[in-house]
Scaffold this motif. Structure first.
Motif, short mmCIF file in Angstrom:
data_model
loop_
_atom_site.label_atom_id
_atom_site.label_comp_id
_atom_site.label_asym_id
_atom_site.label_seq_id
_atom_site.Cartn_x
_atom_site.Cartn_y
_atom_site.Cartn_z
N PRO A 199 0.85 -1.19 0.00
CA PRO A 199 0.00 0.00 0.00
C PRO A 199 0.89 1.24 0.00
O PRO A 199 2.01 1.21 0.53
CB PRO A 199 -0.79 -0.12 1.31
CG PRO A 199 -0.68 -1.55 1.70
CD PRO A 199 0.63 -2.04 1.18
N ASN A 200 0.41 2.32 -0.58
CA ASN A 200 1.28 3.49 -0.71
C ASN A 200 1.20 4.45 0.47
O ASN A 200 1.65 5.60 0.37
CB ASN A 200 1.01 4.24 -2.02
CG ASN A 200 -0.39 4.77 -2.11
OD1 ASN A 200 -1.23 4.52 -1.26
ND2 ASN A 200 -0.67 5.51 -3.18
N ASP A 201 0.68 3.97 1.59
CA ASP A 201 0.67 4.83 2.78
C ASP A 201 1.35 4.16 3.97
O ASP A 201 1.02 4.43 5.12
CB ASP A 201 -0.76 5.24 3.15
CG ASP A 201 -1.69 4.06 3.42
OD1 ASP A 201 -1.25 2.91 3.23
OD2 ASP A 201 -2.85 4.29 3.82
N LEU A 202 2.33 3.28 3.67
CA LEU A 202 3.08 2.65 4.77
C LEU A 202 4.01 3.65 5.44
O LEU A 202 4.48 4.61 4.81
CB LEU A 202 3.90 1.48 4.24
CG LEU A 202 3.16 0.22 3.78
CD1 LEU A 202 4.18 -0.87 3.44
CD2 LEU A 202 2.20 -0.28 4.85
N GLU A 203 4.31 3.40 6.70
CA GLU A 203 5.26 4.24 7.43
C GLU A 203 6.63 4.16 6.75
O GLU A 203 7.11 3.09 6.40
CB GLU A 203 5.37 3.77 8.87
CG GLU A 203 6.27 4.63 9.73
CD GLU A 203 6.33 4.16 11.17
OE1 GLU A 203 7.13 4.73 11.94
OE2 GLU A 203 5.58 3.22 11.52
N GLY A 204 7.23 5.32 6.56
CA GLY A 204 8.54 5.39 5.92
C GLY A 204 8.48 5.73 4.45
O GLY A 204 9.53 6.00 3.85
#
Length: 485
Positions: free
Chosen positions: A225-230
């Motif tokens: 997913p493109n909203d992971l931490e980092g």
């Protein structure tokens, strides 16, 4: 869930919490309401609405072999000519809706995911778990109608670092550590088109080679997913506009390109498709016939865009009252010739398609590669035709506010056409301006020029698509051998 509609697409995008930056500021709030994304999101929502419309549903979907529910036809691995043509007709419907201006419409990455899936068997010997990860992810994307982007290209600094100075650590994307939870990845990728307006992203870099290491930490492919931490997204300057009259193209089709940075991002084990052996990455592309399947999707976009260019040139020529002049007819004939050429190349790729060892019908690659070589210079030639035909008229184009202001009597009097009102004439010229001289058009020209790689890259692909070069040389030698002694 099966196929999604436009409302569901928008809701998914708005729910994400992406670390997204534009002009040095963090983008907050729902993206569907943000001026630099709203036009594209609304356009893409219409595409998703089409596949749920009873008018198109049978032409755009098939039943999932796992769930029995309707899923997008662009996910279908073709096993027959009928399958291949069904996929193409579905792609045509979307291409005609966006007139070829969306280089990353959802069917592009759906096709890419399908091609990788068909090559999952190549991973069995490397690691059966990776092969199953790829199969599972394909089914997840297909059955949940995931909107995908991709990150393949690394910034130049990633290639230079560690090579200029052997004591300097490389900043090329790599797996830094493997933990119980997954793989820790750092690196950066350019040109993630629609990186902010998708659900997930496939990351598949060309690996740096490390001959001294048994396990290559630079060789991997995964999806997240493109909203992971980092994860951080940095946008280029936007060319979007909210006015569909003043900017008819960018208000609908502006696809944002982003620099994507991974800073110790945790990639779960079940999202890694291969790791450590660079040959696996090459096999996935080759055995999945990536460039051929993608080429079959691209050529339908080329056709839709050429049809739009043909209509625009004729509309502009008529507005200039030169539609029947010999030069205009010659230029129209040239565009028509290329349109028929692209249609013929697509047909040739389908009628010469062959089954591979896995039972997947592969279009003939050479006609599709020929189109990828021909379209970029042709597109730039048509842009030049429009610039010459429009002349200085494409510069002097008032805006909608001028037409609706107290200046409207002047505008209507002096900028009307031979048979059209000023507003209609200006609309054509504003469209030509945006396509040929504005920033949106400039990005389109550069995008098309390098869409499938540099000229050298596509020429090498074309050269390698023929494995019988010697046969053609022998034709000449045999002919010369027949001369009188």
């Amino acid at each position: 869930m099966p196929i999604k509609n436009g409302k569901q697409y928008i809701e998914r995008i708005d729910r994400q919490n992406i670390n997204l930056w534009y002009k040095g500021e963090r983008v907050t709030g729902p993206l569907s309401k943000h001026p630099i994304f709203s036009g594209l999101i609304q356009t893409q929502a219409k595409l998703y609405d089409m596949q749920c419309d009873d008018k198109y549903k049978d032409q755009m979907t098939y039943l999932s072999p796992d769930t029995g529910e309707p899923v997008g036809l662009s996910y279908l691995p073709p096993s027959s000519l009928e399958d291949l043509q069904k996929r193409r007709k579905m792609i045509e419907l979307w291409s005609r809706e966006h007139h070829g201006f969306l280089g990353r419409s959802p069917d592009y990455m759906n096709t890419a995911m399908m091609s990788f899936y068909t090559a999952a068997y190549t991973l069995e010997e490397h690691n059966p778990a990776f092969a199953q990860n790829l199969r599972d992810y394909y089914a997840y994307c297909r059955d949940h109608d995931i909107t995908l982007s991709h990150a393949f290209i690394q910034p130049p600094a990633s290639k230079w670092s560690g090579q200029i100075d052997p004591f300097e650590d490389s900043i090329a994307a790599k797996v830094e550590e493997i933990t119980e939870e997954g793989y820790i990845v750092s690196g950066a990728f350019m040109m993630a088109t629609q990186g902010a307006t998708c659900d997930e992203m496939i990351v598949f870099p060309t690996p740096s080679l490390t001959p001294d290491e048994e396990v290559n930490p630079y060789a991997f492919a995964f999806a997240v997913p493109n909203d992971l931490e980092g994860m951080t997204f940095i946008c280029r300057e936007s060319h979007a506009s909210e006015s569909s009259y003043d900017h008819p193209l960018s208000s609908r089709f502006e696809e944002m390109d982003t620099l994507v940075i991974f800073d110790k991002v945790l990639v779960p084990h079940n999202r890694m498709f291969y790791y450590g052996d660079e040959t696996m990455g090459f096999k996935l592309f080759q055995e999945g016939h990536f460039h051929t399947h993608i080429g079959h999707q691209i050529i339908s976009r080329y056709i839709a865009k050429t049809e739009f260019l043909l209509g625009l040139f004729e509309a502009l020529a008529d507005e200039q009252n030169v539609g029947l002049e010999s030069l205009s007819i010659a230029n129209v004939a040239k565009i028509m010739t290329m349109l028929e050429n692209f249609k013929a190349l697509r047909l040739a790729s389908e009628t010469s398609a062959e089954l591979d060892e896995q039972g997947i019908l592969i279009p003939s690659s050479s006609p599709l590669l020929a189109a990828s070589i021909q379209f970029p210079p042709f597109y730039l030639e048509v842009i030049n035709m429009l610039q010459l035909l429009g002349s200085s008229g494409i510069i002097m184009t008032p805006m909608n506010n001028d037409i609706s202001s107290e200046l409207s009597p002047y505008v209507n009097q002096y900028l009307k056409g031979l048979t059209t009102e000023a507003k209609d004439r200006i609309a054509i010229f504003r469209l030509v301006w945006e396509l040929t001289a504005g920033p949106f058009g400039g990005r389109q020209s550069q995008f098309e020029r390098f869409f499938f790689g540099s000229a050298q890259t596509v020429h090498i692909r074309m050269y390698n698509s023929y494995d019988n070069h010697e046969d053609y040389r022998q034709l000449v030698q045999s002919f010369l051998a027949q001369q009188d002694k």
